[in-house]
Scaffold this motif. Sequence first.
Motif, PDB file in Angstrom:
ATOM      1  N   SER A  24       0.827  -1.202   0.000  1.00  0.00           N
ATOM      2  CA  SER A  24       0.000   0.000   0.000  1.00  0.00           C
ATOM      3  C   SER A  24       0.863   1.254   0.000  1.00  0.00           C
ATOM      4  N   ALA A  25       1.918   1.250   0.797  1.00  0.00           N
ATOM      5  CA  ALA A  25       2.815   2.409   0.857  1.00  0.00           C
ATOM      6  C   ALA A  25       3.504   2.643  -0.479  1.00  0.00           C
ATOM      7  N   VAL A  26       3.921   1.555  -1.130  1.00  0.00           N
ATOM      8  CA  VAL A  26       4.561   1.680  -2.442  1.00  0.00           C
ATOM      9  C   VAL A  26       3.571   2.257  -3.453  1.00  0.00           C
ATOM     10  N   ALA A  27       2.345   1.760  -3.434  1.00  0.00           N
ATOM     11  CA  ALA A  27       1.337   2.231  -4.381  1.00  0.00           C
ATOM     12  C   ALA A  27       0.996   3.695  -4.155  1.00  0.00           C
ATOM     13  N   ASP A  28       1.070   4.144  -2.900  1.00  0.00           N
ATOM     14  CA  ASP A  28       0.723   5.530  -2.563  1.00  0.00           C
ATOM     15  C   ASP A  28       1.906   6.484  -2.627  1.00  0.00           C
ATOM     16  N   GLY A  29       3.083   5.972  -2.982  1.00  0.00           N
ATOM     17  CA  GLY A  29       4.262   6.821  -3.052  1.00  0.00           C
ATOM     18  C   GLY A  29       4.860   7.161  -1.698  1.00  0.00           C
ATOM     19  N   ARG A  30       4.604   6.322  -0.677  1.00  0.00           N
ATOM     20  CA  ARG A  30       5.113   6.599   0.669  1.00  0.00           C
ATOM     21  C   ARG A  30       6.275   5.695   1.050  1.00  0.00           C
ATOM     22  N   ALA A  31       6.828   4.963   0.107  1.00  0.00           N
ATOM     23  CA  ALA A  31       7.833   3.956   0.443  1.00  0.00           C
ATOM     24  C   ALA A  31       9.091   4.553   1.073  1.00  0.00           C
ATOM     25  N   ALA A  32       9.381   5.824   0.786  1.00  0.00           N
ATOM     26  CA  ALA A  32      10.613   6.432   1.285  1.00  0.00           C
ATOM     27  C   ALA A  32      10.438   7.116   2.638  1.00  0.00           C
ATOM     28  N   THR A  33       9.247   7.054   3.234  1.00  0.00           N
ATOM     29  CA  THR A  33       9.028   7.739   4.509  1.00  0.00           C
ATOM     30  C   THR A  33       9.687   6.977   5.661  1.00  0.00           C
ATOM     31  N   PRO A  34      10.071   7.688   6.718  1.00  0.00           N
ATOM     32  CA  PRO A  34      10.693   7.014   7.872  1.00  0.00           C
ATOM     33  C   PRO A  34       9.790   5.952   8.496  1.00  0.00           C
ATOM     34  N   ALA A  35       8.475   6.195   8.528  1.00  0.00           N
ATOM     35  CA  ALA A  35       7.566   5.228   9.147  1.00  0.00           C
ATOM     36  C   ALA A  35       7.554   3.912   8.378  1.00  0.00           C
ATOM     37  N   VAL A  36       7.564   4.005   7.061  1.00  0.00           N
ATOM     38  CA  VAL A  36       7.594   2.797   6.241  1.00  0.00           C
ATOM     39  C   VAL A  36       8.949   2.105   6.382  1.00  0.00           C
ATOM     40  N   GLY A  37      10.021   2.886   6.387  1.00  0.00           N
ATOM     41  CA  GLY A  37      11.347   2.303   6.574  1.00  0.00           C
ATOM     42  C   GLY A  37      11.465   1.566   7.898  1.00  0.00           C
ATOM     43  N   ALA A  38      10.915   2.163   8.958  1.00  0.00           N
ATOM     44  CA  ALA A  38      10.963   1.515  10.270  1.00  0.00           C
ATOM     45  C   ALA A  38      10.111   0.249  10.286  1.00  0.00           C
ATOM     46  N   GLU A  47      11.241  -1.055 -10.375  1.00  0.00           N
ATOM     47  CA  GLU A  47      10.722  -2.423 -10.258  1.00  0.00           C
ATOM     48  C   GLU A  47      10.240  -2.756  -8.846  1.00  0.00           C
ATOM     49  N   LEU A  48      10.275  -1.784  -7.924  1.00  0.00           N
ATOM     50  CA  LEU A  48       9.881  -2.039  -6.541  1.00  0.00           C
ATOM     51  C   LEU A  48       8.482  -2.644  -6.429  1.00  0.00           C
ATOM     52  N   PRO A  49       7.449  -2.112  -7.091  1.00  0.00           N
ATOM     53  CA  PRO A  49       6.114  -2.724  -6.948  1.00  0.00           C
ATOM     54  C   PRO A  49       6.092  -4.195  -7.332  1.00  0.00           C
ATOM     55  N   ASP A  50       6.762  -4.542  -8.416  1.00  0.00           N
ATOM     56  CA  ASP A  50       6.781  -5.945  -8.849  1.00  0.00           C
ATOM     57  C   ASP A  50       7.510  -6.821  -7.834  1.00  0.00           C
ATOM     58  N   LEU A  51       8.589  -6.306  -7.268  1.00  0.00           N
ATOM     59  CA  LEU A  51       9.347  -7.082  -6.285  1.00  0.00           C
ATOM     60  C   LEU A  51       8.541  -7.292  -5.005  1.00  0.00           C
TER      61      LEU A  51
END
Length: 209
Positions: free
Chosen positions: A30-44, A109-113
């Motif tokens: 969901s985060a990848v689809a919404d463009g939030r993959a680089a946020t600290p919360a997602v990273g944590a 390719e992140l979404p596919d992975l």
Amino acid sequence: MTDSKQKAIDFTPMYASHDAFRRDLERLASAVADGRAATPAVGAGWENFKHQLHIHHTAEDSELWPRLRQRVAGRPRDLAVLDEMEAEHARIDPLLAAVDSALADRAPELPDLVRALGATLDDHLKHEEDSALPLMQDALTPADWAGFTGRMRETQGLRGAALFVPWIVDGAPAADRSAFLGALPPPVRVLNRLFWQSSYRRRGLWVQA
């Protein structure tokens, strides 16, 4: 086969862990689809997911599968299930590394992975639930199971448990949450209610800004 009078193994924590792994990969997708993959919360959230999965699979590989192999020696079909469990673990590791690199590089390719990792892990967890858990129930002794859960507790330690317990129930349906917490010793439930839950919320894993 275990003695019919032997108390059945309670797999509630195992199922709860599997559900938490699935939930976190859904959050990542969901985060990848919404463009939030680089946020600290997602990273944590991702770092914790990897940590918990590593502990889980390492304990299975070092404690659970070897004990089960001893119990089903001479049973080719059952040994084949354990071979499959270990092979599936090996297929998951490179996908974790690939997602890790793609997250760091913001690769297209992140979404596919992430989808590949989610599908592969879900297939493994379902296979384990459908084939390996019934085999464990049939063949393992309480001492065997205690050896596995003891290794998990030893690896986590008290500090790890303070993260693991509230992570498991994060977003879980009320019935599942109650079942998991009910399977824990009363002092652990008290610690979780008084301290661990609030500390976990402050971490903000996966939380949208």
